[in-house]
Design a protein around this motif. Sequence first.
Motif, PDB file in Angstrom:
ATOM      1  N   SER A  41      -7.155   6.426 -13.632  1.00 42.07           N
ATOM      2  CA  SER A  41      -6.157   6.479 -12.568  1.00 42.07           C
ATOM      3  C   SER A  41      -4.808   6.000 -13.104  1.00 42.07           C
ATOM      4  N   LYS A  42      -3.786   6.060 -12.270  1.00 41.65           N
ATOM      5  CA  LYS A  42      -2.466   5.599 -12.691  1.00 41.65           C
ATOM      6  C   LYS A  42      -2.489   4.113 -13.053  1.00 41.65           C
ATOM      7  N   SER A  43      -3.157   3.317 -12.225  1.00 40.77           N
ATOM      8  CA  SER A  43      -3.219   1.885 -12.507  1.00 40.77           C
ATOM      9  C   SER A  43      -4.033   1.600 -13.764  1.00 40.77           C
ATOM     10  N   GLN A  44      -5.075   2.379 -14.002  1.00 43.18           N
ATOM     11  CA  GLN A  44      -5.876   2.202 -15.212  1.00 43.18           C
ATOM     12  C   GLN A  44      -5.093   2.621 -16.464  1.00 43.18           C
ATOM     13  N   LYS A  45      -4.273   3.629 -16.331  1.00 48.25           N
ATOM     14  CA  LYS A  45      -3.401   4.014 -17.442  1.00 48.25           C
ATOM     15  C   LYS A  45      -2.391   2.909 -17.740  1.00 48.25           C
ATOM     16  N   ARG A  46      -1.900   2.258 -16.695  1.00 45.53           N
ATOM     17  CA  ARG A  46      -0.977   1.142 -16.903  1.00 45.53           C
ATOM     18  C   ARG A  46      -1.683  -0.013 -17.619  1.00 45.53           C
ATOM     19  N   SER A  47      -2.953  -0.230 -17.285  1.00 41.41           N
ATOM     20  CA  SER A  47      -3.723  -1.273 -17.957  1.00 41.41           C
ATOM     21  C   SER A  47      -3.860  -0.971 -19.444  1.00 41.41           C
ATOM     22  N   LYS A  93     -14.156  11.791  -6.508  1.00 37.09           N
ATOM     23  CA  LYS A  93     -12.815  11.228  -6.406  1.00 37.09           C
ATOM     24  C   LYS A  93     -12.710  10.352  -5.177  1.00 37.09           C
ATOM     25  N   ARG A 141     -14.162   2.360  -8.810  1.00 35.45           N
ATOM     26  CA  ARG A 141     -12.784   2.817  -9.044  1.00 35.45           C
ATOM     27  C   ARG A 141     -12.654   3.619 -10.337  1.00 35.45           C
ATOM     28  N   LYS A 147      -1.878   0.841 -21.271  1.00 36.10           N
ATOM     29  CA  LYS A 147      -0.570   0.706 -21.910  1.00 36.10           C
ATOM     30  C   LYS A 147      -0.187  -0.759 -22.068  1.00 36.10           C
TER      31      LYS A 147
END
Length: 251
Positions: free
Chosen positions: A79-85, A241, A224, A87
Amino acid sequence: MNEISYKLGVTKIFPCNYLPDKEERLLIAVDDRLANSESYGWLMTQGFRRSGEQSYRPHCPNCNACQSIRVLTANFIPSKSQKRSLKRNSHFIIKQSSQLKESYYPLFENYINTLHQDGSMYPASFEQFESFLSCNLTKQLFIETWAPANEEGEEEILVCVAVTDVLSDALSAVYTFYHPQYKAHGLGIFSILTQLNFCQQMSLPYLYLGYQIDDCQKMNYKDRYFPFERFIDGEWQLKLKHDVNKHNITK
């Protein structure tokens, strides 16, 4: 294997550790024929999990809140938040070991005694650390997260260990502990993402995350990672999803 009869034990009923006003009971795999890697892998497909050398599954009166979850790793999309994690934590160094090292204990002790003073493992002890995390049932993978050396001359620091069991078709996330000073990095989430990456590298189709308990804040974070399957009424049910009703499981 499911056509063979195995000896299972049932614990006494005791107060639930996760839900107030609920009672807990466990089904225990006591048959010696189940004490091997192949059988342990089969037990996982039946909703079991392990603590130390003991495989168990909730068998509670009037409650089925604990439901095993496994992520379909080949199709996992962060997810977007997981991608932020990923990074935010990309500077960490990932290493691995096949053995439970004594050098992990100070990190484990600090984690338990600082962040889990209300838990059943407080205060931490080396005997508990060893009996809880070591396992002869199957191969193990210890995924280490290290903070890199800095310009001030400080050496690499071990900040997180994800204890992981290796099955024939899956990894199983057993327990993760980390340095309390790095709590803001979300190392629990980052460790699951790292385990998913290991699954993909090893071509293993599943990552078992343990029991999702929707009404328990400490245990309701495992749904999640999509897509996943959730073990309900003896069947693995697929969730592709997130939708408005997060507890609605669809095939």
